[in-house]
Design a protein around this motif. Structure first.
Motif, PDB file in Angstrom:
ATOM      1  N   GLY A  55       0.717  -1.343  -0.116  1.00 27.59           N
ATOM      2  CA  GLY A  55      -0.030  -0.008  -0.023  1.00 27.59           C
ATOM      3  C   GLY A  55       0.792   1.273   0.064  1.00 27.59           C
ATOM      4  N   TRP A  65     -16.847   1.071   4.490  1.00 24.89           N
ATOM      5  CA  TRP A  65     -16.171   0.030   3.673  1.00 24.89           C
ATOM      6  C   TRP A  65     -14.935  -0.618   4.133  1.00 24.89           C
ATOM      7  CZ3 TRP A  65     -11.126   0.693   1.608  1.00 24.89           C
ATOM      8  CH2 TRP A  65     -10.781  -0.210   0.610  1.00 24.89           C
ATOM      9  N   TRP A  66     -13.992   0.436   4.914  1.00 23.29           N
ATOM     10  CA  TRP A  66     -12.869  -0.027   5.669  1.00 23.29           C
ATOM     11  C   TRP A  66     -13.104  -0.790   6.688  1.00 23.29           C
ATOM     12  CZ3 TRP A  66      -9.110   3.971   8.370  1.00 23.29           C
ATOM     13  CH2 TRP A  66      -7.687   3.202   8.447  1.00 23.29           C
ATOM     14  N   GLY A  99     -13.939  -4.546   5.399  1.00 21.96           N
ATOM     15  CA  GLY A  99     -12.670  -4.903   5.024  1.00 21.96           C
ATOM     16  C   GLY A  99     -11.865  -5.507   6.022  1.00 21.96           C
ATOM     17  N   THR A 100     -11.676  -4.841   7.043  1.00 22.30           N
ATOM     18  CA  THR A 100     -10.859  -5.226   8.202  1.00 22.30           C
ATOM     19  C   THR A 100     -11.309  -6.053   9.239  1.00 22.30           C
ATOM     20  OG1 THR A 100     -11.091  -3.100   9.316  1.00 22.30           O
ATOM     21  CG2 THR A 100      -9.345  -3.159   7.833  1.00 22.30           C
ATOM     22  N   ARG A 155     -10.128  -9.324   7.945  1.00 23.94           N
ATOM     23  CA  ARG A 155      -8.932  -9.350   7.427  1.00 23.94           C
ATOM     24  C   ARG A 155      -8.051  -8.352   7.477  1.00 23.94           C
ATOM     25  NH1 ARG A 155     -13.791 -10.394   4.307  1.00 23.94           N
ATOM     26  NH2 ARG A 155     -13.751 -12.480   3.304  1.00 23.94           N
ATOM     27  N   SER A 156      -7.709  -7.992   8.862  1.00 24.10           N
ATOM     28  CA  SER A 156      -6.539  -7.067   9.233  1.00 24.10           C
ATOM     29  C   SER A 156      -5.551  -8.089   9.522  1.00 24.10           C
ATOM     30  CB  SER A 156      -6.929  -6.466  10.485  1.00 24.10           C
ATOM     31  OG  SER A 156      -6.105  -5.428  10.881  1.00 24.10           O
ATOM     32  N   LEU A 205      -3.152  -8.760   1.251  1.00 25.62           N
ATOM     33  CA  LEU A 205      -3.706  -8.382   2.600  1.00 25.62           C
ATOM     34  C   LEU A 205      -2.363  -7.879   3.395  1.00 25.62           C
ATOM     35  CD1 LEU A 205      -6.060 -11.007   3.349  1.00 25.62           C
ATOM     36  CD2 LEU A 205      -6.677  -8.654   2.828  1.00 25.62           C
ATOM     37  N   GLU A 251      -4.448  -3.415   8.185  1.00 22.08           N
ATOM     38  CA  GLU A 251      -5.473  -2.366   7.552  1.00 22.08           C
ATOM     39  C   GLU A 251      -4.831  -1.496   6.560  1.00 22.08           C
ATOM     40  OE1 GLU A 251      -2.927   0.459   9.934  1.00 22.08           O
ATOM     41  OE2 GLU A 251      -3.719  -1.636  10.161  1.00 22.08           O
ATOM     42  N   TRP A 269      -5.621  -2.341   2.341  1.00 15.51           N
ATOM     43  CA  TRP A 269      -6.974  -1.842   1.931  1.00 15.51           C
ATOM     44  C   TRP A 269      -6.903  -0.401   1.321  1.00 15.51           C
ATOM     45  CZ3 TRP A 269     -10.738  -5.249   1.426  1.00 15.51           C
ATOM     46  CH2 TRP A 269     -10.606  -6.231   2.151  1.00 15.51           C
ATOM     47  N   SER A 317      -4.991   0.794  -1.012  1.00 11.79           N
ATOM     48  CA  SER A 317      -4.557   0.587  -2.661  1.00 11.79           C
ATOM     49  C   SER A 317      -6.064   0.844  -3.265  1.00 11.79           C
ATOM     50  CB  SER A 317      -3.834  -0.504  -2.913  1.00 11.79           C
ATOM     51  OG  SER A 317      -2.724  -0.471  -2.347  1.00 11.79           O
ATOM     52  N   ALA A 332      -9.136   1.922  -2.233  1.00 13.51           N
ATOM     53  CA  ALA A 332      -9.459   3.108  -1.324  1.00 13.51           C
ATOM     54  C   ALA A 332      -9.288   4.375  -2.482  1.00 13.51           C
ATOM     55  CB  ALA A 332      -9.269   3.409  -0.251  1.00 13.51           C
TER      56      ALA A 332
END
Length: 241
Positions: free
Chosen positions: A79, A98-99, A102-103, A106-107, A115, A118, A121, A123, A125
């Motif tokens: 990222g 959204w963030w 995702g996290t 998947r953090s 991955l 955090e 994510w 990229s 975004a």
């Protein structure tokens, strides 16, 4: 809390924390815990008022290519945005929702799956959400962007690139008992920081920053706090997770 490492847990908490605070109506300037502020961050709040979301790049300058993985290859994989500093208002609610999704599970670090806690994510975004890219050269100063510059001092006032040093990020595990390196990882020549970060011997201005910050951490009880076990490392009966 029990499924993540401490770093992963902190990453999953970021979008929840910042997003909820931003909903209250005032601009939020978020800082990672391993940072220190040296001048006003009001300009970031002003940018958030204007744009809704302010993101900070890993570096504003190109890096030289090296035989092994270059800094820019690393940024492409993990990222280009560093989430240790950002600013936002309620206008960015969609991004934080959204963030957060995702996290939630998947953090984690799994580069084959794209991955990186955090931060990876950020990229997608960059193309999914409106934002302002912070180009203040005195903000989020760290090992990743000291390759061609150093902190300068006017008595006790630090500057960099002719502007106020606002915010220094002591990331990648800076230790106050090892203040002679930006990160202990530099002692291992096979690590990215060892290959891509400058030595403090070549950055006397940054070396002073690290020395003074290290003493402040020690005075505040860093070593005692570090000796405490992670609160979510074991089950109630003491069994390790």
């Amino acid at each position: 809390a029990t499924m993540f490492t401490p770093v992963g847990l902190a990453g999953a908490a970021k979008p929840i924390l910042i997003g909820e605070l931003a909903k209250r109506g005032q601009p939020i300037v978020y800082l990672d815990a391993d940072t220190c502020v040296y001048a006003s961050l009001e300009p970031l709040a002003n940018l958030a008022r204007e744009h809704g979301l302010v993101l900070s790049p890993q570096s504003l300058d190109s890096h030289p290519l090296v035989a092994e993985r270059s800094a820019e290859q690393l940024f492409a994989a993990d990222g280009p945005i560093n989430t240790g500093l950002m600013a936002a208002t309620a206008e960015a609610a969609g991004f934080f929702d959204w963030w957060r999704e995702g996290t939630a599970l998947r953090s984690i670090v799994d580069r084959e799956q794209g991955l990186f806690n955090e931060q990876g994510w950020m990229s997608p975004a960059l193309t999914l959400f409106s934002h302002h890219l912070l180009r203040d050269r005195g903000c989020n100063v760290m090992g990743w962007n000291l390759h061609n510059r150093d902190v300068e001092w006017d008595d006790d006032t630090p500057t960099i690139d002719g502007v106020p040093l606002r915010h220094f990020h002591f990331n990648y595990g800076f230790r106050p008992d090892h203040p002679d390196v930006l990160t202990p990882y530099q002692r291992n020549p096979d690590t990215d920081p060892a290959r891509l970060w400058p030595s403090l011997a070549d950055r006397p201005g940054a070396a002073r920053i690290c020395s003074e910050y290290a003493q402040r951490l020690l005075d505040a009880g860093f070593m005692e706090a570090r000796s405490r076990p992670h609160a979510f490392a074991a089950l109630p009966d003491g069994s390790s997770l």
